[in-house]
Design a protein around this motif. Sequence first.
Motif, mmCIF file in Angstrom:
data_model
loop_
_atom_site.group_PDB
_atom_site.id
_atom_site.type_symbol
_atom_site.label_atom_id
_atom_site.label_comp_id
_atom_site.label_asym_id
_atom_site.label_seq_id
_atom_site.Cartn_x
_atom_site.Cartn_y
_atom_site.Cartn_z
ATOM 1 N N TYR A 212 10.741 23.499 31.142
ATOM 2 C CA TYR A 212 10.344 22.699 32.308
ATOM 3 C C TYR A 212 8.894 23.036 32.598
ATOM 4 O O TYR A 212 8.376 24.047 32.114
ATOM 5 C CB TYR A 212 11.241 22.971 33.526
ATOM 6 C CG TYR A 212 11.267 24.421 33.973
ATOM 7 C CD1 TYR A 212 12.098 25.352 33.364
ATOM 8 C CD2 TYR A 212 10.425 24.870 34.998
ATOM 9 C CE1 TYR A 212 12.096 26.679 33.759
ATOM 10 C CE2 TYR A 212 10.430 26.200 35.395
ATOM 11 C CZ TYR A 212 11.269 27.102 34.767
ATOM 12 O OH TYR A 212 11.267 28.419 35.143
ATOM 13 N N ASP A 246 7.493 30.027 39.074
ATOM 14 C CA ASP A 246 8.788 29.628 38.516
ATOM 15 C C ASP A 246 8.481 29.145 37.102
ATOM 16 O O ASP A 246 7.982 28.044 36.910
ATOM 17 C CB ASP A 246 9.380 28.515 39.379
ATOM 18 C CG ASP A 246 10.789 28.123 38.953
ATOM 19 O OD1 ASP A 246 11.216 28.504 37.842
ATOM 20 O OD2 ASP A 246 11.458 27.420 39.743
ATOM 21 N N ASP A 257 14.879 30.506 33.038
ATOM 22 C CA ASP A 257 14.394 29.844 34.266
ATOM 23 C C ASP A 257 14.268 30.923 35.333
ATOM 24 O O ASP A 257 15.257 31.263 35.994
ATOM 25 C CB ASP A 257 15.394 28.756 34.672
ATOM 26 C CG ASP A 257 15.016 28.069 35.973
ATOM 27 O OD1 ASP A 257 13.886 28.273 36.452
ATOM 28 O OD2 ASP A 257 15.872 27.335 36.518
ATOM 29 N N THR A 259 12.071 32.874 38.559
ATOM 30 C CA THR A 259 11.076 32.763 39.629
ATOM 31 C C THR A 259 10.808 34.129 40.250
ATOM 32 O O THR A 259 11.739 34.911 40.493
ATOM 33 C CB THR A 259 11.565 31.820 40.745
ATOM 34 O OG1 THR A 259 12.006 30.600 40.156
ATOM 35 C CG2 THR A 259 10.440 31.529 41.734
ATOM 36 N N GLU A 382 19.004 31.576 42.938
ATOM 37 C CA GLU A 382 17.613 31.421 43.372
ATOM 38 C C GLU A 382 17.483 31.046 44.839
ATOM 39 O O GLU A 382 17.042 29.951 45.165
ATOM 40 C CB GLU A 382 16.903 30.391 42.486
ATOM 41 C CG GLU A 382 17.674 29.084 42.265
ATOM 42 C CD GLU A 382 16.904 28.108 41.364
ATOM 43 O OE1 GLU A 382 15.719 27.848 41.625
ATOM 44 O OE2 GLU A 382 17.508 27.607 40.397
ATOM 45 N N GLU A 421 14.467 34.126 41.470
ATOM 46 C CA GLU A 421 15.471 33.470 40.626
ATOM 47 C C GLU A 421 15.746 34.283 39.369
ATOM 48 O O GLU A 421 14.826 34.597 38.616
ATOM 49 C CB GLU A 421 14.954 32.080 40.209
ATOM 50 C CG GLU A 421 15.862 31.349 39.222
ATOM 51 C CD GLU A 421 15.380 29.941 38.895
ATOM 52 O OE1 GLU A 421 14.154 29.697 38.974
ATOM 53 O OE2 GLU A 421 16.226 29.102 38.559
#
Lengths: 441, 441
Positions: A212, A246, A257, A259, A382, A421
């Motif tokens: 992402y 993130d 993923d 953060t 998160e 996260e």
Amino acid sequence: MPTIHQLFSQHIEQLQQRVADVLEREELDALIIHSGYPLRTFLDDQHYPFKTNPHFKHWLPLTAHPHCWLIVDGQSKPSLVYHQPNDYWHKTAGDPEGFWVDFFDIKLMANPQDIEPFLPTKRQHCAYIGEHPELAEALDIGERNPESVLNYLHYYRAYKTDYELECIHEANHRAVKAHLSAKELFFAGASEFEINLAYLASLGKSEYSLPYSNIIAMNQNAAILHYTALSASKLAEKQHYSMLIDAGAEYRGYAADITRTYAYRKGLFAELVAEMDKLQLALIADIKPGQRYTDLHLKAHRQLAKLLVDFEFVYCSAAAAVEKGITRCFFPHGLGHHLGLQVHDVGGFMQDEDGDVLAAPANDPFLRCTRIIEPRQVLTIEPGLYFIESLLAELVESEHTRLINWSRVDEMRRFGGIRIEDNIAVTALASNNLTREQNWQ
Amino acid sequence: MPTIHQLFSQHIEQLQQRVADVLEREELDALIIHSGYPLRTFLDDQHYPFKTNPHFKHWLPLTAHPHCWLIVDGQSKPSLVYHQPNDYWHKTAGDPEGFWVDFFDIKLMANPQDIEPFLPTKRQHCAYIGEHPELAEALDIGERNPESVLNYLHYYRAYKTDYELECIHEANHRAVKAHLSAKELFFAGASEFEINLAYLASLGKSEYSLPYSNIIAMNQNAAILHYTALSASKLAEKQHYSMLIDAGAEYRGYAADITRTYAYRKGLFAELVAEMDKLQLALIADIKPGQRYTDLHLKAHRQLAKLLVDFEFVYCSAAAAVEKGITRCFFPHGLGHHLGLQVHDVGGFMQDEDGDVLAAPANDPFLRCTRIIEPRQVLTIEPGLYFIESLLAELVESEHTRLINWSRVDEMRRFGGIRIEDNIAVTALASNNLTREQNWQ
Ligand SMILES: [Mn+2]
Ligand SMILES: [Mn+2]
Ligand SMILES: [Mn+2]
Ligand SMILES: [Mn+2]
Ligand code: NI
Ligand code: NI
């Protein structure tokens, strides 16, 4: 430690079993899974970056191989049609190699147009899974992305094989290393843009490889939940307050993923970051198979409410802060989601293999997971605490405004917000925090 | 020097004139030009990077503004529906600002679904120009991307306004600066991947902003014409031979497209690079309005043939090297293309405003421009000389093999190849080399 060969062997066996089951249930002969190909941009000869079909990369770690096809029937050795063009225009696929090749019956194809003879002759009872159903229609493949098949596969994709857990673990490994580079640059006074370059430099991969778009948000930008603008302008030292990063990584098609939020200086915001870290770890410690993810999300709101009371942001009780919707102004997104081949992995709302869906509660429209937590799921946890102009503007206009310590809230606006996260692999007894297992020093 | 206000005013006037003409010709009331919106990837909630409709950014320098609409009729002030969401999830568009706002009648729209009342009430004689014709159909817009309108606009897009020439000039400015950073890193021994990061660092922009994926190809990789793999592995110093870098930049929606080739050491390859540079400059000096681009391409082959003879790569005459197709093994792509809102700008094959096309000659299937050269066109001139394994393998098998000095060719394989590419604005008298006008020191 099992070898990669053993891990992958179990992985393929598991996928074969799922395919055998769904084919029997749906009275189909085989799945024909297409890796896809890059889409052209409008009226141009340029293309969007290639994103492979997640159903394709579920079977093997090829993420940059357009025009490849898998034919699987749950019984025979999976068949791979491997596109290997003879082309001096593009860097073309090398010979198939790696731990995975033994598990496939591999045929080379020079030209994408030549696919037909590689497919089963009777295709009326086959299902195409891929981004180009019009192509499948032209090839007389009977079913294209049938919902019942997708539902079945998506539901079971939540249960990761040991091979998949290893891939997500390794993606975490790489992402954590890159996070540390980014952190160093933040405290050295770099811009968001420079921090992102340092992140990519650590990964050794281009932006197109990320699962992402990285969020690297300094100060108030951290209050924009999907901020991806990456400002290249450098702030004066005294204007450095915070960074929310993130940022993920990809390994063999699987995503991390992660953060983190950093306070540039000591003070109330730094204390809040430390408390949010404790809150997040407490939620993770509470994960139990059999629990509904939604309940964990609601617990996060109760704990956040307590924090808002303790830090004197609100003048009411924690219970009232939740009940009156005040916590939702400070934490407007969901607690997390499934993670795997996609950053927001499929199946978070599915309650069974038929694809029956339990929607997010009306008060939590952005929650991405309402499913019962079970072993082999990989979830993100998160929680967040933000100071978002538009939501605070609504709050100040509401009847609850008198319950808010506005001067303290106003002090925090320049920091934007906090999110922490981690990626959690659920097991029968406890949970493995794939993110914190890494060396963060 | 005209002001930006004057330049843009002339630009808009020119576009208005073209729209008035095409609407009259096609008996239409207005064009409804949609900026577009990001496409979702297959079965995912993630999106491909947003690429705006080139017809939209022709009118104004907005390249990161999905869900915007232009309504133009060639008479009234152009109308812009500007999407400005109230959204804490994404960094949203700020208020419209800049030199261009005075030229539009601007209406703000919070929600993409609310477009209908902003459109002309009678839409049967309007034409939608955009990536989402299904949406235009739902909105009852009579025509969707009519070919005759696109042909007309594409044909005339070849004639750049002074505003557009300035934009391409400035894109060159930025790209040249970044090329110099890249060059420095190449001679410092960096990897392709690191060189690309240095390039992006100089631009201060992410990869998604580039008009095309950078080609940064060391050694044999330079023989892959669209090599974009960016290897992160570092070569030993003695294995540094060459770098071909084809890298651009974008300014207000307009592209630069520049290639340079560097020899790491003195020697035959370095001499070849210097000769190719002279050859390219000679071709540029020869550009004359009224000439067909195809003829310039053929001249490039004749000059390359002379170079191959002079450097004793071939044993026949220059004329024979062209006639026998030998130069096409060493220079298999076209000499260049139009440049503008797209890196390979539209209209290169068009012979008139009806869109009549003159295809590339059979011997030069990859030539992207067969049009007569005229003032206000912007063209790339990018001759090449490559040592491509697959083409040399064909040559060695052919009857011409005895005409080739194979030991000399073999010496060059490790260097990959040479391409030198500049961006040229054609004028009535001479041509402006937008790339070399920049400071390359
Ligand atoms: Mn997440
Ligand atoms: Mn995240
Ligand atoms: Mn070019
Ligand atoms: Mn180029
Ligand atoms: Ni590890
Ligand atoms: Ni300049």
